[in-house]
Design an enzyme around this catalytic site. Structure first.
Site, PDB file in Angstrom:
ATOM      1  N   ILE A 193      15.495 -73.626  26.287  1.00 22.48           N
ATOM      2  CA  ILE A 193      14.949 -74.922  25.863  1.00 22.48           C
ATOM      3  C   ILE A 193      15.502 -75.393  24.519  1.00 22.48           C
ATOM      4  CG2 ILE A 193      12.798 -74.751  27.176  1.00 22.48           C
ATOM      5  CD1 ILE A 193      11.420 -73.735  24.637  1.00 22.48           C
ATOM      6  N   GLY A 194      16.288 -74.560  23.855  1.00 26.00           N
ATOM      7  CA  GLY A 194      16.826 -74.984  22.568  1.00 26.00           C
ATOM      8  C   GLY A 194      17.881 -74.034  22.055  1.00 26.00           C
ATOM      9  N   ARG A 195      18.756 -74.576  21.232  1.00 27.15           N
ATOM     10  CA  ARG A 195      19.814 -73.763  20.642  1.00 27.15           C
ATOM     11  C   ARG A 195      20.026 -74.212  19.199  1.00 27.15           C
ATOM     12  NH1 ARG A 195      24.545 -71.577  23.180  1.00 27.15           N
ATOM     13  NH2 ARG A 195      24.347 -72.997  24.957  1.00 27.15           N
ATOM     14  N   GLY A 196      20.273 -73.262  18.311  1.00 20.43           N
ATOM     15  CA  GLY A 196      20.560 -73.594  16.919  1.00 20.43           C
ATOM     16  C   GLY A 196      21.541 -72.596  16.353  1.00 20.43           C
ATOM     17  N   TYR A 224      20.883 -70.130  14.662  1.00 18.67           N
ATOM     18  CA  TYR A 224      20.272 -68.795  14.759  1.00 18.67           C
ATOM     19  C   TYR A 224      20.485 -68.160  16.123  1.00 18.67           C
ATOM     20  CZ  TYR A 224      17.079 -71.933  17.059  1.00 18.67           C
ATOM     21  OH  TYR A 224      16.574 -72.905  17.886  1.00 18.67           O
ATOM     22  N   VAL A 247      19.328 -68.791  20.550  1.00 19.50           N
ATOM     23  CA  VAL A 247      18.797 -69.559  21.681  1.00 19.50           C
ATOM     24  C   VAL A 247      17.297 -69.319  21.813  1.00 19.50           C
ATOM     25  CG1 VAL A 247      18.894 -69.825  24.208  1.00 19.50           C
ATOM     26  CG2 VAL A 247      21.007 -69.523  22.900  1.00 19.50           C
ATOM     27  N   VAL A 248      16.569 -70.376  22.236  1.00 18.47           N
ATOM     28  CA  VAL A 248      15.139 -70.277  22.543  1.00 18.47           C
ATOM     29  C   VAL A 248      14.950 -70.536  24.026  1.00 18.47           C
ATOM     30  CG1 VAL A 248      12.827 -71.190  22.085  1.00 18.47           C
ATOM     31  CG2 VAL A 248      14.529 -71.130  20.247  1.00 18.47           C
ATOM     32  N   LYS A 306      12.439 -66.698  20.961  1.00 17.01           N
ATOM     33  CA  LYS A 306      13.577 -67.080  20.124  1.00 17.01           C
ATOM     34  C   LYS A 306      14.400 -65.838  19.827  1.00 17.01           C
ATOM     35  CE  LYS A 306      14.348 -69.148  15.506  1.00 17.01           C
ATOM     36  NZ  LYS A 306      13.608 -69.756  14.370  1.00 17.01           N
ATOM     37  N   ASP A 355      10.756 -77.024   3.537  1.00 18.91           N
ATOM     38  CA  ASP A 355      11.755 -77.546   4.478  1.00 18.91           C
ATOM     39  C   ASP A 355      11.081 -78.378   5.566  1.00 18.91           C
ATOM     40  OD1 ASP A 355      14.313 -77.992   5.437  1.00 18.91           O
ATOM     41  OD2 ASP A 355      14.363 -76.165   6.643  1.00 18.91           O
TER      42      ASP A 355
END
Length: 368
Positions: A38-41, A43, A45-46, A61, A158
């Site tokens: 559902i997400g990538r950054g 850091y 993958v989630v 995560k 942040d």
């Protein structure tokens, strides 16, 4: 989708199974069944997942090669330490941290959070209309979660729309505490370069040696303005441009409003900027509730000593009918996030392992 795969070296660790998602290997506890990424950054993958023991949907995560960058390792450790203590409706809950097979050589960390549907950044950039009630409820929850954190002497540092998770009921939770610090920490962190530029308070942009909870209030103001206008209020291209954009809106400052600037060079820069009368926020957001504009005006005050506090923001007439002081108790004890920034990898690794054990008391007993 998640695809079940064999372990890369052919050796399966007890209690683990292996999935591939977005070309990323997940080595996770067998009680979790991944659904989809559902997400990538930066850091990693989630993925969404189901806990087979509780039938609860969660987000896993994976932080890949956490010790490759010491700054990232320290951010992860800081998040582990903070979320172990935090319990609040408007702060993301860390449900589990998977225990790796090898205490002394693990490279990846798997964090298990409660699952949310989206984040405020996605909502703001979508075509979904937002009523005044939506705007008010998002702001209320953000302030409520922040009041709890500040009661524990925690500065988030942040805050931005992407760090505010939202579900289908419009419930909002603050996440990503890798830059969080205690407000009574040492001067070392007081001079760090923090917070995504667009949401960064003037005192941080001006490299002031001392700052407090008001930096988070400025970020909340920037976020609320973005909710109202569906675009960032101060999209600076670099630090000096960011300050110019701020002065264009809040106006040139009196001498009494820049006394907080302890850096002579920074003070000279502010004085050198062309005179600006500022822009009234009602002109930027003509459709907004006048009470919303009044509260926003009090959050986006250049001088941090004159900026509204989180508590007073919650008591503002715009929040009438939402805030009940009795239903928002403070954190039980102040939380210490003082971490030696110069720790070597083995020490950070051992501290992470000890944090993981809080979620796996059975492992602590078996190793005793």
């Amino acid at each position: 989708m998640a695809m079940l795969v064999e372990p890369p070296n052919g050796i399966k660790q007890q209690g683990k199974h292996y999935y591939s998602m977005w070309q990323t290997l997940f080595e996770i506890d067998t009680k979790y069944v991944p659904i989809k990424p559902i997400g990538r950054g930066a850091y990693g993958v989630v993925c969404s997942s189901i806990n087979r023991e509780t039938n609860e949907r969660v987000a896993i995560k994976k932080i890949h090669n956490v010790f490759e960058n010491r700054v990232d390792a320290l951010r992860t450790l800081r998040e582990l330490k903070l979320l172990r203590h935090v319990r609040h409706e408007n702060v993301i809950a860390l449900k589990d941290v998977m225990l790796p097979a090898n205490r002394s050589s693990f490279k990846d960390v798997y964090l298990v959070y409660e699952l949310m549907d989206t984040d405020l950044h996605q909502i703001i950039k979508s075509s979904q209309s937002l009523s005044d009630d939506h705007c008010k409820y998002f702001l209320f929850q953000l302030l409520r979660g922040l009041k709890y954190l500040h009661s524990a002497n925690i500065l988030h540092r942040d805050l931005k729309p992407g760090n505010l998770l939202v579900n289908a009921n419009c419930d909002l939770k603050i996440c990503d505490f890798g830059l969080a610090r205690t407000s009574q920490g040492n001067e070392q962190f007081m001079t760090e370069y923090v917070v995504t530029r667009w949401y960064r308070a003037p005192e941080l942009l001006l490299c002031c040696d001392n700052y407090g909870t008001s930096i988070d209030v400025w970020s909340v103001g920037c976020i609320f303005a973005e909710i109202l206008g569906r675009k960032p209020i101060f999209p600076g291209t670099e630090c000096l441009n960011q300050l110019k954009l701020i002065i264009n809106v809040v106006g040139s400052q009196q001498e009494s409003d820049i006394r907080f600037i302890d850096n002579p060079k920074a003070r000279r820069f502010i004085k050198s900027l062309p005179y600006s009368r500022g822009t009234h926020l009602s002109n930027l957001y003509p459709q907004a509730n006048p009470l919303a504009i009044d509260l926003l005006q009090r959050m986006l005050v250049f001088d941090p000593t004159k900026r509204i506090s989180v508590t007073d923001a919650l008591l503002h007439p715009y929040m009438a009918g939402l805030f009940d002081p009795g239903s928002n108790p403070p954190a039980h004890v102040p939380i210490s996030l003082d971490i030696d920034e110069n720790m070597e990898e083995p020490v950070i690794r051992e501290m992470m392992w000890n944090e993981m054990l809080y979620y796996h008391p059975e492992a602590e007993i078996s190793n005793a």
